[in-house]
Enzyme design. Structure first.
Site: not given
Ligand SMILES: [Zn+2]
Length: 260
Positions: A56, A58, A60-61, A112, A134, A172
């Protein structure tokens, strides 16, 4: 033989590195939020990069994806999302992505975020591996960003229908905090109590609590247990609302967790 390498990054992220055949150096990285840590790992373990897989949008991904693509001439696979322009190969529900001598099946699991997908690898010699981004974590689930509670509930129900021995690789390390919350919903769940001791021990030794097994999640993760009277009663009591459907219980539970 398939091997999954764990690359911890930032505060609590995991980038999962899939090596389809331990006899061959080719590997695939899931959700690299940073390029450097992946590059260092590949170098140290003498691995090559055959592709970058995103779940996805985001940051941090995805933030390491473009640099890794340029450095290794590796394609970037990901959902059809305008928010991930780096993706070179778009994937959707039911698509099959060849990874060396195995295949990842794509599941669209919005909730999410609306663009969230998961990668499911099934082999004959090992349990299925699900890279859930996530969406599903140890003893918890992702927050709602642009998705909705009914969507996330449906996504988790889909995952719950996979074989019980499926290994879940979330993005995470949230397990201990999730268990602390889960115990407020199900204080009498003895398996959850035992899990808290077990996972605490792992973290003290610096061991990842992921992957987790679907069967364990179904017994200890309240977000997969919204059909149970005990969970419904807890959510009703805390929210002060009477709830009828499992999806309503899930939505109430997600809201309580947001404020926890
Ligand atoms: Zn995320």
């Amino acid at each position: 033989m398939l091997q999954i390498h764990t690359i911890p990054a930032f505060e609590d992220n995991y980038f999962w590195l899939i090596q389809p055949d331990t006899q061959a150096p080719c590997s695939y990285i899931i959700d690299p939020g940073s390029a450097q840590v992946v590059h260092d790992y590949l170098k140290r373990h003498q691995l090559q990069l055959g592709g970058i897989l995103l779940t996805h949008h985001h940051h941090d991904h995805i933030d390491g994806a473009a640099a890794l693509r340029d450095q290794y001439q590796a394609p970037i696979y990901g959902p059809r999302s305008v928010r991930i322009p780096q993706v070179t190969h778009h994937l959707g529900e039911g698509d099959k992505l060849p990874l060396g001598n195995m295949t990842a099946k794509i599941l669209e699991i919005p909730g999410h975020t609306l663009d969230h997908i998961a990668y499911l690898i099934e082999t004959t010699e090992q349990p299925p591996h699900l890279f859930s981004g996530d969406t599903l974590f140890g003893a918890g689930c992702g927050r709602l960003f642009d998705g909705t509670a009914p969507l996330l509930h449906a996504a988790l129900q889909r995952i719950a229908a996979l074989p019980e021995d499926t290994l879940i690789y979330g993005g995470h390390e949230y397990t201990l905090a999730n268990i602390r919350f889960a115990l407020t919903i199900e204080p009498d769940n003895t398996e959850l109590q035992a899990r808290q001791a077990l996972e605490t021990e792992k973290r003290q030794q610096g061991i990842a609590t992921l992957p987790t097994q679907l069967a364990i999640e179904k017994r200890t993760n309240p977000f997969l247990r919204c059909h149970l009277n005990s969970v419904r009663r807890s959510v009703e009591q805390i929210s002060g609302k009477s709830l009828t459907t499992d999806a309503d219980v899930f939505a109430g539970l997600r809201l309580i967790k947001d404020r926890f």
